[in-house]
Motif scaffolding. Structure first.
Motif, short mmCIF file in Angstrom:
data_model
loop_
_atom_site.label_atom_id
_atom_site.label_comp_id
_atom_site.label_asym_id
_atom_site.label_seq_id
_atom_site.Cartn_x
_atom_site.Cartn_y
_atom_site.Cartn_z
N LEU A 80 -5.91 1.63 -2.37
CA LEU A 80 -4.95 0.60 -1.98
C LEU A 80 -4.76 -0.40 -3.12
CD1 LEU A 80 -3.18 -1.10 -0.10
CD2 LEU A 80 -5.26 -2.04 0.91
N ALA A 81 -5.85 -0.86 -3.70
CA ALA A 81 -5.77 -1.82 -4.79
C ALA A 81 -4.97 -1.25 -5.96
CB ALA A 81 -7.17 -2.22 -5.25
N ALA A 82 -5.21 0.02 -6.28
CA ALA A 82 -4.50 0.66 -7.39
C ALA A 82 -3.01 0.80 -7.07
CB ALA A 82 -5.12 2.02 -7.68
N ALA A 83 -2.70 1.17 -5.83
CA ALA A 83 -1.30 1.36 -5.44
C ALA A 83 -0.53 0.03 -5.44
CB ALA A 83 -1.23 2.01 -4.06
N ILE A 84 -1.17 -1.04 -4.97
CA ILE A 84 -0.52 -2.35 -4.99
C ILE A 84 -0.32 -2.81 -6.43
CG2 ILE A 84 -0.87 -4.81 -4.50
CD1 ILE A 84 0.03 -3.31 -2.06
N GLY A 85 -1.30 -2.53 -7.27
CA GLY A 85 -1.16 -2.88 -8.68
C GLY A 85 0.02 -2.17 -9.33
N LYS A 86 0.19 -0.90 -8.97
CA LYS A 86 1.29 -0.12 -9.53
C LYS A 86 2.64 -0.55 -8.96
CE LYS A 86 2.88 4.66 -10.16
NZ LYS A 86 2.57 6.09 -9.89
N ALA A 87 2.69 -0.80 -7.67
CA ALA A 87 3.96 -1.12 -7.01
C ALA A 87 4.43 -2.54 -7.28
CB ALA A 87 3.84 -0.90 -5.51
N LEU A 88 3.47 -3.49 -7.33
CA LEU A 88 3.85 -4.91 -7.42
C LEU A 88 3.25 -5.63 -8.62
CD1 LEU A 88 3.39 -5.90 -3.65
CD2 LEU A 88 5.51 -5.24 -4.80
N SER B 229 9.58 0.17 0.97
CA SER B 229 8.99 0.58 -0.31
C SER B 229 7.46 0.56 -0.25
CB SER B 229 9.50 -0.31 -1.44
OG SER B 229 9.10 -1.66 -1.26
N LEU B 230 6.89 -0.44 0.43
CA LEU B 230 5.44 -0.48 0.56
C LEU B 230 4.93 0.63 1.46
CD1 LEU B 230 4.17 -4.18 0.82
CD2 LEU B 230 3.79 -2.52 -1.00
N THR B 231 5.64 0.89 2.55
CA THR B 231 5.24 1.98 3.45
C THR B 231 5.21 3.30 2.71
OG1 THR B 231 6.14 0.84 5.38
CG2 THR B 231 5.83 3.22 5.56
N GLN B 232 6.18 3.53 1.85
CA GLN B 232 6.22 4.76 1.07
C GLN B 232 5.09 4.79 0.03
OE1 GLN B 232 9.91 5.42 -0.98
NE2 GLN B 232 9.36 7.47 -1.64
N ALA B 233 4.89 3.67 -0.67
CA ALA B 233 3.88 3.62 -1.73
C ALA B 233 2.46 3.74 -1.18
CB ALA B 233 4.02 2.33 -2.52
N GLY C 227 -0.54 7.03 3.84
CA GLY C 227 -1.84 7.67 3.91
C GLY C 227 -2.98 6.85 3.35
N ILE C 228 -2.67 5.74 2.70
CA ILE C 228 -3.69 4.89 2.08
C ILE C 228 -3.97 3.67 2.94
CG2 ILE C 228 -4.23 3.47 0.06
CD1 ILE C 228 -2.42 5.28 -1.59
N ALA C 229 -2.92 3.09 3.51
CA ALA C 229 -3.07 1.84 4.26
C ALA C 229 -2.04 1.74 5.36
CB ALA C 229 -2.94 0.64 3.32
N ALA C 230 -2.38 0.95 6.38
CA ALA C 230 -1.41 0.59 7.41
C ALA C 230 -0.59 -0.59 6.88
CB ALA C 230 -2.13 0.20 8.69
N VAL C 231 0.71 -0.55 7.10
CA VAL C 231 1.61 -1.59 6.60
C VAL C 231 2.36 -2.18 7.79
CG1 VAL C 231 3.57 -2.10 5.09
CG2 VAL C 231 1.89 -0.36 4.41
N VAL C 232 2.24 -3.49 7.97
CA VAL C 232 2.88 -4.17 9.11
C VAL C 232 3.69 -5.35 8.60
CG1 VAL C 232 2.53 -5.37 11.29
CG2 VAL C 232 0.98 -3.51 10.63
N ASP C 233 4.96 -5.39 8.97
CA ASP C 233 5.84 -6.49 8.59
C ASP C 233 5.52 -7.70 9.46
OD1 ASP C 233 7.87 -8.21 7.89
OD2 ASP C 233 9.47 -6.72 8.05
N GLN C 234 5.05 -8.78 8.82
CA GLN C 234 4.70 -10.01 9.53
C GLN C 234 5.72 -11.13 9.28
OE1 GLN C 234 1.97 -10.90 11.50
NE2 GLN C 234 1.43 -8.75 11.64
N SER C 235 6.87 -10.79 8.71
CA SER C 235 7.85 -11.81 8.33
C SER C 235 8.31 -12.64 9.51
CB SER C 235 9.06 -11.15 7.66
OG SER C 235 8.67 -10.43 6.51
N HIS C 236 8.42 -12.04 10.68
CA HIS C 236 8.85 -12.77 11.87
C HIS C 236 7.67 -13.35 12.63
CE1 HIS C 236 12.99 -11.43 11.44
NE2 HIS C 236 12.53 -10.22 11.22
#
Length: 204
Positions: free
Chosen positions: A48-56, A97-101, A104-113
């Protein structure tokens, strides 16, 4: 179906100024943002840390810390789980984009609202918060980049020090408690004076 987009969690009739008139009133601002919670699946935190580093281009912080890169910020929530804060304009593209990146590595939940960011700044910001929570917010104990989960007034928040020069703190709170929290802050700031800008005004 996602919830309808709301730029602000506060009614248009919300008071904009209050308390004692002074030269440097407390500035309270609702910050619009895209907020994504990412939680590593079992045994995949390093991925997860590596994927976030690559994506963002963003490094996930340790417990009690916040990390920022460009326009993005990561806040530690609990072991294996972080909240990613991005500009409000990313709300239509970042979840996908995060869900795709992170598939299988992490659960992604939109908390914007589900969450709201209230920023308070000014010379008396620390003094006002000291009336509302038990944390030692002096810069020696709570430096820029530090974060903590605590009660502010009677509301559970994630608070972090965003800027040292302007004594700026950001409070992340559940959207349904945002008005309650604002009432607590303005009451505590009455002796200094305060001004408030909603997310709609900040984005205008």
């Amino acid at each position: 179906m996602s919830a309808p987009d709301r730029r602000s969690r506060f009614p248009a009739s919300q008071a904009r100024k209050g308390g004692r008139s002074g030269d440097a009133p407390l500035a309270i601002v609702e910050r619009p943002a895209t907020l994504m919670q990412v939680t590593a699946r079992k045994g995949r935190q390093a991925e997860l840390a590596a994927a976030i580093g690559k994506a963002l281009a963003l490094e996930l912080p340790e417990a009690g810390r916040v990390a920022s890169a460009a326009d993005n910020t990561a806040l530690w929530l609990q072991p294996g789980s972080w909240l990613i804060e991005a500009p409000a304009g990313q709300r239509r593209v970042l979840p996908a984009s995060l869900t795709q990146a992170l598939n299988g590595i992490a659960a992604v939940v939109d908390q914007s609202h589900g969450r709201c960011i209230i920023e308070i700044s000014g010379a008396e910001a620390r003094a006002v918060l000291a009336r509302l929570c038990r944390l030692d917010l002096h810069e020696r104990a709570f430096a820029v980049g530090d974060s903590a989960a605590t009660l502010v007034g009677h509301v559970s928040c994630l608070i972090h020090r965003a800027d040292g020069e302007t004594t700026c703190f950001r409070l992340l709170v559940g959207s349904t408690f945002a008005e309650w929290l604002l009432d607590e802050i303005t009451a505590a700031a009455a002796s200094y004076g305060w001004s408030f800008n909603s997310a709609g005004e900040a984005a205008a």
